[in-house]
Design an enzyme around this catalytic site. Structure first.
Site, PDB file in Angstrom:
ATOM      1  N   LYS A 132      -2.233   3.995  -6.353  1.00  0.00           N
ATOM      2  CA  LYS A 132      -2.812   4.116  -7.688  1.00  0.00           C
ATOM      3  C   LYS A 132      -4.097   4.958  -7.688  1.00  0.00           C
ATOM      4  O   LYS A 132      -4.918   4.825  -6.786  1.00  0.00           O
ATOM      5  CB  LYS A 132      -3.129   2.707  -8.217  1.00  0.00           C
ATOM      6  CG  LYS A 132      -1.885   1.831  -8.321  1.00  0.00           C
ATOM      7  CD  LYS A 132      -2.212   0.350  -8.363  1.00  0.00           C
ATOM      8  CE  LYS A 132      -0.947  -0.477  -8.255  1.00  0.00           C
ATOM      9  NZ  LYS A 132      -1.222  -1.908  -7.986  1.00  0.00           N
TER      10      LYS A 132
ATOM     11  N   ARG B 120      -3.666 -11.991  -4.180  1.00  0.00           N
ATOM     12  CA  ARG B 120      -5.097 -11.753  -3.885  1.00  0.00           C
ATOM     13  C   ARG B 120      -5.728 -11.068  -5.089  1.00  0.00           C
ATOM     14  O   ARG B 120      -5.032 -10.717  -6.024  1.00  0.00           O
ATOM     15  CB  ARG B 120      -5.205 -10.822  -2.677  1.00  0.00           C
ATOM     16  CG  ARG B 120      -4.418  -9.535  -2.919  1.00  0.00           C
ATOM     17  CD  ARG B 120      -4.613  -8.496  -1.869  1.00  0.00           C
ATOM     18  NE  ARG B 120      -3.617  -7.454  -1.924  1.00  0.00           N
ATOM     19  CZ  ARG B 120      -3.618  -6.425  -2.753  1.00  0.00           C
ATOM     20  NH1 ARG B 120      -4.571  -6.318  -3.657  1.00  0.00           N
ATOM     21  NH2 ARG B 120      -2.677  -5.520  -2.740  1.00  0.00           N
TER      22      ARG B 120
ATOM     23  N   GLY C 190       0.800  -1.226   0.000  1.00  0.00           N
ATOM     24  CA  GLY C 190       0.000   0.000   0.000  1.00  0.00           C
ATOM     25  C   GLY C 190       0.828   1.268   0.000  1.00  0.00           C
ATOM     26  O   GLY C 190       0.370   2.308   0.452  1.00  0.00           O
ATOM     27  N   GLY C 191       2.047   1.176  -0.518  1.00  0.00           N
ATOM     28  CA  GLY C 191       2.896   2.371  -0.628  1.00  0.00           C
ATOM     29  C   GLY C 191       3.534   2.796   0.688  1.00  0.00           C
ATOM     30  O   GLY C 191       4.214   3.818   0.740  1.00  0.00           O
TER      31      GLY C 191
ATOM     32  N   ARG D  22     -10.264   5.483  -9.492  1.00  0.00           N
ATOM     33  CA  ARG D  22     -10.595   5.180  -8.092  1.00  0.00           C
ATOM     34  C   ARG D  22     -11.103   6.456  -7.453  1.00  0.00           C
ATOM     35  O   ARG D  22     -10.350   7.431  -7.325  1.00  0.00           O
ATOM     36  CB  ARG D  22      -9.346   4.760  -7.319  1.00  0.00           C
ATOM     37  CG  ARG D  22      -8.749   3.474  -7.767  1.00  0.00           C
ATOM     38  CD  ARG D  22      -7.660   3.083  -6.780  1.00  0.00           C
ATOM     39  NE  ARG D  22      -6.930   1.933  -7.258  1.00  0.00           N
ATOM     40  CZ  ARG D  22      -6.160   1.181  -6.496  1.00  0.00           C
ATOM     41  NH1 ARG D  22      -5.989   1.489  -5.214  1.00  0.00           N
ATOM     42  NH2 ARG D  22      -5.522   0.145  -6.995  1.00  0.00           N
TER      43      ARG D  22
END
Ligand code: ADP
Length: 461
Positions: free
Chosen positions: A236, A295, A164-165, A344
């Site tokens: 992202k 996942r 997640g960065g 997103r």
């Protein structure tokens, strides 16, 4: 096939799994925290069990409560979605030991890729190129200096269990390297309970290209690439497929080569179920593995739209022991016929440094029409809780060519009304108008450059 599945997640991904189950005639059990009682996934599942207080550490991450809910609901399988317990090998093992099928890879698969240093070494053996970097963990300031000198600046310090960065720090010299070393350690410890860090060469202005994999345990197939270079702080914001990079004459073999490498990486660990191999690609078309996500990913709809494969249904079928109903050739024939792009939509204020903007949605009107898909758990009157990530909707637009897909996305974002909270929609609308983006000329530094150039406009809106 399973008769009943529990979804160990919330928000749009819980809804996504429920929708797949309904179409397959599978009954569903939702779990929810006290903060999510009004969430759409609770309303749309056949049954719902409250598993605790709002904080995810006391609800969505509580293995014992989820297993109790699964036993109470008498389910045969659990879909973990993304985030939360989806890449937790221990959870996968607990499921199996309770005779509940974990809809995802094996615990061994998750372990093999969860430690990013081990993952690098594993794929390297399968002749998949990795970014030049430290062979193992960086354990001291001196160690960091030694590796950075050998690799050459700039370098990027990474948390061994990162995601997640988080736990990423770029360093251009020894001074910033030492700061990066300690910051990545602290962040890794706080976010993942693991202070292990390692170093990679920092590739300047690369493309983030990832390959979707599906494996039924007999064969590993790829579903083409997604270009996820439009990122802010390594997160992202917009994804698309096919990647504009693959359309360039000089990169005519890139898709073939990178997809082959991704399949090799998955095969080498006998990967089962859906997964994504992430690469960074430089301007000359050199690609380097950075990590594997074991996942389903947020951006999976982009691939569904271009390949016409329902990835979540395939995950469920694979977990039930079924064979993939198509061959690589079938997928290859479909790639290039449809273009898909995803935005997103986050509850964040793009004009105030993307500050979180939870709260009540007073009015919600989602776009529709030909070629537009919206995956969201929101509705008018819904309150976005402040405890979880800020993703509130995904808009996916398709077209027979990139221009049509982009024009359709602009049209869809114009239609989208969300009142009461701030969202990233105005920012994405501006990106869609940008000439470089339109031309498909962008890399992971796009957002930073774009924001610097449009500072006046961003503040003025
Ligand atoms: P996470 O697991 O936290 O998402 P990744 O390793 O996937 O971390 O990296 C996230 C993003 O950071 C990538 O998409 C890319 O934009 C950037 N990045 C990662 N490694 C490098 C690198 N070696 N050089 C340049 N950019 C990188």
């Amino acid at each position: 096939m399973f008769e009943k599945i529990l979804i160990a997640n919330r928000s749009e991904i819980a809804l996504r799994v429920i929708r797949a189950c309904k179409e397959m005639g599978i009954r569903t059990v939702a779990v929810y925290s006290q903060a999510d009682a009004d969430s759409l996934h609770v309303q749309l599942a056949d049954e719902a069990v409250c598993i605790g207080p709002p904080r995810s550490g006391e609800s969505y991450l509580k293995i014992d409560r989820i297993i109790s809910a699964a036993e109470l609901g008498d389910v045969e399988a659990i879909h973990p979605g993304y985030g939360f317990l989806s890449e937790n090998a221990h959870f996968a093992e607990v499921c199996e030991s309770c005779n509940i099928k974990f809809i995802g890879p094996t615990a061994a698969n998750i372990r093999a890729m969860g430690d990013k240093i081990a993952a690098r070494n594993t794929v390297k053996k399968a002749k998949v190129p990795v970014v030049p970097g430290s062979d193992g963990p960086v354990t001291s300031e001196d160690d960091a200096k030694k590796w950075a000198r050998e690799i050459g600046y700039p370098v990027i310090m990474k948390a061994q269990s990162g995601g997640g960065g988080r736990g990423l720090r770029v360093a251009h010299n020894e001074g910033t390297l030492i700061k990066a070393f300690h910051a990545a350690q602290t962040e890794g410890q706080a976010a993942f309970g693991d202070a292990g860090v390692y170093l990679e060469k920092y590739v300047e202005n690369p493309h983030h290209i990832e390959i979707q994999i599906l494996s039924d345990g007999r064969k590993v197939l790829h579903l083409g690439e997604r270009d996820c270079s439009i990122q802010r702080r390594h997160q992202k914001l917009i994804e698309e497929s096919p990647s504009p990079l693959m359309q360039m004459k000089e990169h005519k073999n890139l898709r073939r080569d990178i997809c082959k490498a991704a399949v090799r990486a998955a095969e080498t660990i006998k990967y089962v179920n859906a997964g994504t191999i992430e690469f960074i690609v430089d301007d000359r078309g050199n690609f380097y593995f950075i990590e594997m996500n074991t996942r389903v990913q947020v951006e999976h709809p982009v691939t569904e739209e271009i390949t016409k494969v329902d990835i979540v249904k395939e995950q469920i079928r694979i977990a039930a022991g079924e064979e993939l109903p198509f061959k690589q050739g079938d997928i290859d024939d479909r790639i290039g016929k449809t273009y898909a792009i995803e935005c997103r939509i986050n509850a964040e204020d793009p004009f105030n440094n993307f500050a979180p903007s939870p709260g009540k949605i007073d009015l919600y009107y989602a776009p529709g029409g030909y070629g537009v898909r919206v995956d969201s758990h929101c509705y008018g009157g819904y309150t976005i809780p402040p405890y979880y990530d800020s993703l509130i909707a995904k808009v996916i637009a398709i077209g027979p060519d990139r221009k049509t897909a982009l024009d359709r996305m602009s049209r869809a974002l114009d239609e989208f009304i969300i009142r009461g909270i701030k969202t990233t929609i105005p920012f994405q609308k501006m990106v869609l108008k940008d000439l470089n983006f339109r031309r498909g000329r962008y890399s992971t530094n796009f957002v930073e450059t774009f924001m610097a150039a449009s500072r006046g406009t961003m503040q003025g809106v």
